[in-house]
Design a protein around this motif. Sequence first.
Motif, short mmCIF file in Angstrom:
data_model
loop_
_atom_site.label_atom_id
_atom_site.label_comp_id
_atom_site.label_asym_id
_atom_site.label_seq_id
_atom_site.Cartn_x
_atom_site.Cartn_y
_atom_site.Cartn_z
N LEU A 512 52.98 40.77 52.51
CA LEU A 512 51.68 41.18 52.89
C LEU A 512 50.68 40.65 51.89
N TYR A 513 50.60 39.21 51.58
CA TYR A 513 49.94 38.74 50.65
C TYR A 513 48.65 38.72 50.55
N LYS A 514 47.79 38.99 51.68
CA LYS A 514 46.35 39.60 51.52
C LYS A 514 46.26 40.90 50.79
N GLU A 515 47.12 41.66 50.88
CA GLU A 515 47.06 43.21 50.44
C GLU A 515 47.50 43.04 48.88
N SER A 516 48.20 42.28 48.47
CA SER A 516 48.86 41.85 47.21
C SER A 516 47.72 41.20 46.35
N GLU A 517 47.00 40.39 47.17
CA GLU A 517 45.63 39.74 46.52
C GLU A 517 44.74 40.77 46.29
N ALA A 518 44.45 41.82 47.06
CA ALA A 518 43.36 42.72 46.77
C ALA A 518 43.88 43.85 45.90
N ILE A 519 45.11 44.11 45.71
CA ILE A 519 45.67 45.11 44.43
C ILE A 519 45.38 44.22 43.30
N LEU A 520 45.68 42.94 43.11
CA LEU A 520 45.48 42.01 41.99
C LEU A 520 43.90 41.89 41.56
N LEU A 521 43.02 41.95 42.54
CA LEU A 521 41.65 42.13 42.43
C LEU A 521 41.23 43.22 41.71
N LYS A 522 41.91 44.14 42.36
CA LYS A 522 41.19 45.88 41.79
C LYS A 522 41.82 45.96 40.15
N MET A 523 43.23 45.33 40.09
CA MET A 523 43.74 45.44 38.66
C MET A 523 42.96 44.90 37.96
N GLY A 524 42.33 43.68 38.13
CA GLY A 524 41.20 43.07 37.36
C GLY A 524 40.16 43.57 36.99
N GLN A 525 39.43 44.19 37.85
CA GLN A 525 38.47 45.07 37.92
C GLN A 525 38.53 46.23 36.94
N SER A 526 39.57 46.84 37.23
CA SER A 526 40.14 48.05 36.24
C SER A 526 40.28 47.75 34.76
N GLY A 527 40.60 46.37 34.47
CA GLY A 527 40.68 46.04 33.07
C GLY A 527 42.13 46.11 32.70
N VAL A 528 43.12 46.13 33.69
CA VAL A 528 44.44 46.30 33.50
C VAL A 528 45.17 44.74 33.43
N ALA A 529 45.82 44.45 32.47
CA ALA A 529 46.18 43.09 32.37
C ALA A 529 47.30 42.74 32.93
N ARG A 530 47.52 41.89 33.53
CA ARG A 530 48.63 41.09 34.34
C ARG A 530 49.82 41.00 33.44
N ASN A 531 50.98 41.14 34.04
CA ASN A 531 52.06 40.74 33.02
C ASN A 531 53.09 40.01 33.83
N ARG A 532 54.32 39.71 33.46
CA ARG A 532 55.32 39.02 34.04
C ARG A 532 55.75 39.59 35.47
N ASP A 533 55.58 40.94 35.52
CA ASP A 533 55.96 41.47 36.89
C ASP A 533 55.22 41.42 37.81
N THR A 534 53.79 41.33 37.27
CA THR A 534 52.73 41.22 38.19
C THR A 534 52.91 39.86 39.06
N PHE A 535 52.87 38.65 38.19
CA PHE A 535 53.19 37.47 38.64
C PHE A 535 54.23 36.99 39.58
N ASN A 536 55.52 38.04 39.32
CA ASN A 536 56.73 37.65 39.99
C ASN A 536 56.31 38.20 41.42
N GLY A 537 55.81 39.40 41.39
CA GLY A 537 55.50 40.04 42.77
C GLY A 537 54.46 39.16 43.53
N VAL A 538 53.44 38.48 42.94
CA VAL A 538 52.47 37.49 43.66
C VAL A 538 53.15 36.56 44.23
N ILE A 539 54.28 35.70 43.44
CA ILE A 539 55.19 34.73 43.97
C ILE A 539 55.62 35.25 45.23
N GLU A 540 56.45 36.30 45.00
CA GLU A 540 57.24 36.77 46.08
C GLU A 540 56.40 37.06 47.37
#
Length: 869
Positions: A512-540
Amino acid sequence: MNLSPSLLISSSTSATLLRPSHVNLRPNPNLNRHLFPAKATDFFGYQRILASAARIRAKPKELVLGNPSVTVEKGKYSYDVETLINKLSSLPPRGSIARCLDVFKNKLSLNDFALVFKEFAQRGDWQRSLRLFKYMQRQIWCKPNEHIYTIMIGVLGREGLLEKCQEIFDEMPSHGVAPSVFSFTALINAYGRNGQYKSSLELLDRMKKERVSPSILTYNTVINSCARGGLDWEELLGLFAQMRHEGIQADIVTYNTLLSACARRGLGDEAEMVFRTMNEGGILPDITTYSYLVETFGKLNRLEKVSELLKEMESGGSFPDITSYNVLLEAHAQSGSIKEAMGVFRQMQGAGCVPNAATYSILLNLYGRHGRYDDVRDLFLEMKVSNTEPDAATYNILINVFGEGGYFKEVVTLFHDMVEENVEPNMETYEGLIFACGKGGLHEDAKKILLHMNEKGVVPSSKAYTGVIEAYGQAALYEEALVAFNTMNEVGSKPTVETYNSLIQMFAKGGLYKESEAILLKMGQSGVARNRDTFNGVIEAFRQGGQFEEAIKAYVEMEKARCDPDEQTLEAVLSVYCFAGLVEESEEQFGEIKALGILPSVMCYCMMLAVYAKADRWDDAHQLLDEMFTNRVSNIHQVIGQMIRGDYDDDSNWQMVEYVFEKLKSEGCSLGVRFYNTLLEALWWLGQKERATRVLNEATKRGLFPELFRKNKLVWSVDVHRMWEGAACTAISVWLNNMHEMFISGDDLPQLASAVVVRGHMEKSSITRDFPVAKSAYAFLNEVSSSFCFPGWNKGRIVCQRSQLKRILSVTEQHSDEYKKDRIITLSNSPFPLPGTNTSMSNVKRDQLSNADAERSIMTRTELMTSTV
């Protein structure tokens, strides 16, 4: 399921976290754009207010006069003392202390003023204390006595203001106050705590010259300052002897001070001498004494000496208390010495000292860290039989031990036992419980624990909510996870990076990559920095959704963000190339993992085996299997490699495979989904279909893919949207054969047979037909019958109506094998082609990969190469 709800559900809705089926989650056709609508900022307004308040409170306290925010606790002192403290606290920088004290003239005693100074000393408010002190020196009615001087020297000494300390001390005679042992000791302590032990020694000599007799407190202070300052051991003993010569008897503080010096300097023989002198003097050791002994002999790797000293005490009739043994046990536990720790435990029992909850907790934790779970159970049973009541700390250790060990159901059982024993859980308990439930996919248990917390009035922490989200995610319960996320925000538990990563990885496994993108967007809006696990999840997420170019772009972006990849990242990139059918790129990535000095995981080997099998590169497949067989570092590689080849097919040998599966279970469902997907991928494309079926059964037995098979009167479904192609074909084969067996047994057929291949926002799009799993499942089902098709109402399902299903199941293929004659799909293990041959295995059904697929692989290779430039 049409998953396109907004993550921001109204408060009345999210309050029904424990009743998720009542939530009305309406589809939203613009999920990627509106999954987080503009009103989200209003929803999180409360959190911003709290955060703002927290920032204000977090400012360092400035010692500025006139700050009325600090008031004394009511009832702590008398009314007049409280009133004076509050008035002084609110006094402006240039405010008059005289006016402030006019009201209290002749009402307060010097003992009352002493309480005022002590209150300001606790606050570290030396400026206010000094102003008050200077005012009192000018007055007659409240002129400071020796006690006030001593307190003031102590206040300034703690702040390191040694010149002011000396100044106040020197002023005492001119104000008619003679220095006593207390004021001398306070000044000695001020110099000593600031590292000036030589000045402390000079003051001790001055005391004696002025015929002020030092007390035990004075000598303890001097010895402590000299010990910390690095005075030679012989000179420390000289001070000790001088004290005894003057008729002052050493106390527990004196001996502990000397032992602390031994601990810092690693003086084993000297520590032993001090300890014996202490016992001979009739001074009972305390926990501090034993802590210093353990620290001393621990540095010297001679912890057994502490046991000898304890035995000497026992034989002399002076039995150590439980704390002494616990300190030694803890030291052995920290070094991982199980045998020595149990020796101390039995020594303690032999001396008649009854273990307490802390004793058992130390040993339980020690066994747990070494994976000796049976010993943990036996020891806990011994604890309960001996009538030693476990406390919350004991249960927390057990919960963490069994949670880390993969015994997730046992963790829940421990919680029920805890409730029955009337032991009150704390937040650590709840977090450990829900973490285990999340790791093990026990969403029902996680929900019940959350309900228990609500009943107790306990607000779940961010970590607890993250565990709930994780538990729902392991079962692909996307809506329930989103409701938990919204409830978390409403109750003020701020989502952490782990929370967002749990959501991203939940969607990622299902593509469900569309939903993952939406969470990633919200994460950025909330000021939470992405880490390695974030990118691993997006790639998957992109890989599972067939968006290979986007997956590689995410990897490149990860490098730009200076986020170092780990082994899982490299494995995820390899899976992208394998999914895309790019053999050369897969080989290059596999080689890169090896070049980094990393042993490729079993999952990496399985991916490469599947790629080679699809490409008819059997020599390479044989070479990889040989690498797995001969691996001397990992038994798991050996067992899985032999299982793939068929060496463990009989029930007695299969136990070896089950042992490996149980070991991997302790890592949780997240790893389990990846592991079984890759293993089934390899088995299917290598033609080991019967073995693949057996492995799938092992996965479902361990709670993985709980959504896989569903059956009711209307629909019989198989949900493969979280599976890889090989696993999906295996599951569909089992599903079709099971339906056929039930049909022959006389069970009524449902109105619809449905294979779920895509979920979420993309269920509405016709492009989902080209997703890897959807395309493979559709091709496989059409080999059975062309009646299986994508319906117009949902593009993420492949369905067959009842009438057509009955016709399909009524046709039984004739086989010579009696066991397989009633099966639609023949599931057998094909022999491996010999090395050096290039044989296309017909029963692997490689014809599912059409010319169009080959063209797609060529196009994908071009896109991926372009995107990485």
